[in-house]
Write a protein that holds these residues in place. Structure first.
Motif, PDB file in Angstrom:
ATOM      1  N   UNK A 205      80.255  26.222   8.736  1.00  0.00           N
ATOM      2  CA  UNK A 205      81.101  26.277   9.929  1.00  0.00           C
ATOM      3  C   UNK A 205      80.652  27.410  10.842  1.00  0.00           C
ATOM      4  N   UNK A 206      80.612  27.132  12.129  1.00  0.00           N
ATOM      5  CA  UNK A 206      80.269  28.147  13.111  1.00  0.00           C
ATOM      6  C   UNK A 206      78.800  28.243  13.441  1.00  0.00           C
TER       7      UNK A 206
ATOM      8  N   UNK B   2      87.095  27.534  22.556  1.00  0.00           N
ATOM      9  CA  UNK B   2      87.920  28.574  21.953  1.00  0.00           C
ATOM     10  C   UNK B   2      87.793  28.543  20.424  1.00  0.00           C
ATOM     11  N   UNK B   3      87.700  27.353  19.848  1.00  0.00           N
ATOM     12  CA  UNK B   3      87.551  27.248  18.393  1.00  0.00           C
ATOM     13  C   UNK B   3      86.243  27.863  17.929  1.00  0.00           C
ATOM     14  N   UNK B   4      85.185  27.740  18.729  1.00  0.00           N
ATOM     15  CA  UNK B   4      83.903  28.338  18.344  1.00  0.00           C
ATOM     16  C   UNK B   4      83.993  29.859  18.329  1.00  0.00           C
ATOM     17  N   UNK B   5      84.811  30.432  19.209  1.00  0.00           N
ATOM     18  CA  UNK B   5      85.006  31.893  19.220  1.00  0.00           C
ATOM     19  C   UNK B   5      85.829  32.313  18.012  1.00  0.00           C
ATOM     20  N   UNK B   6      86.894  31.559  17.720  1.00  0.00           N
ATOM     21  CA  UNK B   6      87.714  31.853  16.542  1.00  0.00           C
ATOM     22  C   UNK B   6      86.855  31.803  15.286  1.00  0.00           C
TER      23      UNK B   6
ATOM     24  N   UNK C  16      80.829  27.574  27.831  1.00  0.00           N
ATOM     25  CA  UNK C  16      80.555  26.610  26.774  1.00  0.00           C
ATOM     26  C   UNK C  16      80.791  27.214  25.415  1.00  0.00           C
ATOM     27  N   UNK C  17      80.729  26.407  24.360  1.00  0.00           N
ATOM     28  CA  UNK C  17      80.910  26.927  22.998  1.00  0.00           C
ATOM     29  C   UNK C  17      79.785  27.883  22.626  1.00  0.00           C
ATOM     30  N   UNK C  18      80.059  28.729  21.640  1.00  0.00           N
ATOM     31  CA  UNK C  18      79.035  29.648  21.134  1.00  0.00           C
ATOM     32  C   UNK C  18      78.603  29.246  19.721  1.00  0.00           C
ATOM     33  N   UNK C  19      78.944  28.043  19.326  1.00  0.00           N
ATOM     34  CA  UNK C  19      78.580  27.516  18.024  1.00  0.00           C
ATOM     35  C   UNK C  19      79.284  26.198  17.793  1.00  0.00           C
ATOM     36  N   UNK C  20      79.165  25.679  16.597  1.00  0.00           N
ATOM     37  CA  UNK C  20      79.830  24.425  16.236  1.00  0.00           C
ATOM     38  C   UNK C  20      80.995  24.731  15.303  1.00  0.00           C
TER      39      UNK C  20
ATOM     40  N   UNK D   4      89.029  25.621  12.262  1.00  0.00           N
ATOM     41  CA  UNK D   4      89.092  26.425  13.487  1.00  0.00           C
ATOM     42  C   UNK D   4      89.652  25.603  14.643  1.00  0.00           C
ATOM     43  N   UNK D   5      89.258  24.333  14.735  1.00  0.00           N
ATOM     44  CA  UNK D   5      89.785  23.494  15.818  1.00  0.00           C
ATOM     45  C   UNK D   5      91.276  23.233  15.633  1.00  0.00           C
TER      46      UNK D   5
END
Length: 378
Positions: free
Chosen positions: A150-151, A230-234, A306-310, A315-316
């Motif tokens: 994850x991430x 936001x989920x990618x940051x979390x 944009x996201x910083x990862x997957x 997280x989502x």
């Protein structure tokens, strides 16, 4: 006419047996002879076919000659003859012509000649031809897997997929950041790398739609794409599953109040893109913090572009249903987790505690290093 009397001796003698009747003209007929011959040949043929079927069925069902477990790769497009040759060469069905003939005809008898599937198959010692056929028809091939944490950024995902020794082909379409769902994917030998990437994209799209439909009201995000951002940051801020909803709650509270997110991982992604975590870049310098950066949430308002990862599912879901708190700040607590605060004053006190933990750790590491050098010198 008178009857001649017999003497006592003559009376004791048996009567001579009558001779055979004369042969019928019909028996000597050529047509009858040919008919009898045809019937005889037909009977013999039926007996031979029956014996062959019995022998073939026995051979097809009985344990095979394989003496140890073996893995065999059946290439796509091999056809029944090619598959038979491959199995015979591997001694799964035996290497004799009779065994090949029995397997080939057995598959045809069950009308499975076009149903055999390519793949990598693990056959146990003594496997019968019938079991081999059923494995190939049902596609019970050996499965392999690739796990995406994850991430991870898309660059990290692509590197792992490219390095997998069982996958084949090139990745022809580079997916966008945040478009892949991190989890474990299983596949058979011969699966293409692009096919696995497509599965990741499809899984992410399906899951995101479900989570978006279940989100709570009044979130400061307007689209599924913003939820992924936001989920990618979390995901990058905490690895602890039980903290994700609370971290998400902090960012949601900040967005509601018009505060900047001030997330360190966004700085790294803005500077290095998807390769930000391919190397150890845990420490952020003051120059990096001040450098112009579209993703730097210390400089920009609201979400990055944009996201910083997957992000993973947890997280989502945390962003879709964050904790209801008044927290606006969090900092590491030295145990792998974080301590949260509602006010800046509380946060500063927590930061001082964290700085003290860092100083003590550095001193302990320096002491261990010094004692280690002393032992080596002695």
């Amino acid at each position: 006419m008178g009857i001649k009397p017999k003497s006592p001796r003559e009376a004791l003698q048996p009567e001579p047996a009558p001779g055979p009747p004369p042969r019928s003209r019909h028996v000597r007929n050529p047509f009858v002879i040919l008919t009898n011959m045809a019937i005889s040949l037909a009977v013999f043929a039926l007996l031979a076919v029956g014996a062959a079927l019995y022998f073939g069925k026995q051979t097809f069902d009985q344990p095979g000659p394989l003496t140890e477990d073996k893995t065999v790769v059946i290439s796509s497009g091999s056809g029944l003859s090619g598959i038979t040759d491959r199995l015979a060469a591997a001694e799964v069905i035996g290497d004799g012509l009779i065994n090949e003939w029995v397997f080939n005809l057995g598959v045809r008898f069950y009308k499975n000649e076009t149903k055999l599937k390519a793949g990598e198959y693990a056959f146990k010692a003594g496997v019968s031809m019938d079991e081999v056929m059923r494995d190939l028809v049902e596609g019970n091939a050996v499965t392999h897997s690739v796990t995406i944490p994850e991430g991870w950024t898309t660059a990290q995902v692509l590197e792992r997929v490219r390095e997998h020794p069982v996958l084949v082909g090139e990745i022809t379409e580079i997916p966008a950041e945040g478009a892949l769902l991190p989890q474990t994917y299983t596949f058979t030998r011969g699966t293409t790398r692009q096919g696995v990437i497509d599965d990741m994209k499809e899984a992410q799209s399906k899951l995101l739609a479900e989570i978006w439909d279940r989100r709570v009201d009044d979130l400061p995000i307007e689209t599924p794409e913003e939820l992924v951002i936001l989920a990618s940051i979390v995901e990058k801020e905490t690895a602890k599953a039980d903290e994700r909803p609370r971290v998400a709650g902090v960012f949601v509270n900040r967005l509601d109040r018009g505060m900047r997110l001030q997330s360190d991982p966004t700085i790294l992604y803005g500077l290095f893109g998807g390769e930000a975590w391919l190397k150890d870049r845990s420490a952020i310098t003051q120059s990096q913090l001040q450098a112009e950066n579209d993703y730097n949430t210390y400089q920009i308002d609201a979400l990055p572009p944009g996201p910083i990862g997957n992000p993973g599912q947890a997280a989502m879901e945390a962003v879709a249903n964050p904790s209801r708190t008044r927290d606006l700040f969090f900092v590491a607590d030295g145990t792998g987790g974080h301590v949260f605060a509602e006010t800046y004053e509380q946060h500063q006190a927590n930061v001082r505690k964290w700085r003290q933990i860092e100083r003590e750790r550095r001193a302990a590491e320096q002491e261990r290093s010094t004692s280690g050098d002393s032992v080596q010198s002695n």
